[in-house]
Design a protein around this motif. Structure first.
Motif: not given
Lengths: 181, 181
Positions: A43, A87-88, A91, A95, A170, A172-174, A176-181, B31-32, B44, B46-47, B84
């Motif tokens: 890391a 990948g880094v 990004v 950015r 586009t 820039t930040q699509p 996220s989907r799903g549920v955070a509990r 969880v998500d 994009q 990866l961002l 990535q």
């Protein structure tokens, strides 16, 4: 146009900046190799690479970033680290809203030497000639980064213009989907 | 301790936060699954993943991040994107100075089910039981992220304590070498 070429790698990451246009002379602006010690946690190595790429993007303000496309068929021992480093770098470009393109090793070799199967010494020799340098950039990762930048300039930046267009249309930040509990 | 487990992936990236300690009951905190559309440029996507992981690290303040170790022998078609995405997650953890550990799929399966070759449904069933959930987390990436967090808690966080120690004694940004002209 100014292109930052990146030959991604954990141990050595090549960075090269070239100014030029199709049919015009090319000028080398900067070249360097970022090294991270193998005994550093993964890391931390990736964070160091991110810092170096970000510093170059901010310092040289390239119109595009060209990164070598990594294949899983390559050296299996190092390919994961190479993919993570790429990948880094991707990004960082995103950015900073710099268009980014991936070129395969054969595309780069074909662009610079006319032969998609050229060896490293042929690539280094052509990079030296095209940029009118007094000696070949060392190590090979540095020459490869410059070759990536040259390849991108000569391919006319078509891919990066396309990505820039996509970027403009586009979010820039699509979400996220799903549920955070 | 609180652990953020990450099952890296471009199309679906699983995120799961679990509180617990060796020999104590485990609690699911969140969880998500982060999804990025395949028609978005790679940089994009990866961002977006970076943004989601950073938001979770800032929101849930985990003591450690556990990421699945990617092997090049895995699904060749998707392995590069997975690597990535994992590189991006590693950098986010390092930037927030959260210790990070990698666990292999077999380590996770062995920790959660007692069998390093357990299939996805067995892992999901054990995650559901261990976290006392009313139903299995879906999709499998979400269950895998929780399994990674559980694996990390049960392995006693030895690796992350080691990395934290290394981190404290390491210069965070090793200087690059070479010449910028």
């Amino acid at each position: 146009m100014r292109v930052l070429g990146i030959d991604p790698g954990l141990t050595r990451c090549g960075l090269g900046v070239v100014d030029g246009n199709v049919g015009r002379a090319l000028t080398m602006v900067a070249v360097d190799t970022v090294r991270t010690p193998p005994d550093l946690p993964l890391a931390q190595r990736l964070l160091a690479i991110e810092g170096a790429v970000a510093a170059w993007v901010e310092r040289f303000e390239p119109d595009a970033v060209a990164i070598e496309r990594v294949f899983s068929q390559h050296n299996v021992r190092t390919v994961m680290g190479t993919a993570q480093a790429s990948g880094v770098a991707l990004v960082v470009a995103a950015r900073h809203e710099v268009p980014v393109a991936l070129h395969t090793p054969s595309e780069v070799k074909a662009a610079v030497t006319g032969n998609g199967r050229a060896d490293k010494s042929q690539v280094a020799a052509m990079v030296t000639r095209l940029l009118r340098l007094t000696e070949a950039p060392r190590p090979a990762d540095a020459a490869d980064a410059l070759a990536l930048a040259i390849c991108h300039i000569w391919r006319g930046g078509a891919q990066s213009r396309l990505e820039a267009a996509v970027l403009r249309h586009t979010i820039t930040q699509p979400a996220s989907r799903g549920v955070a509990r």
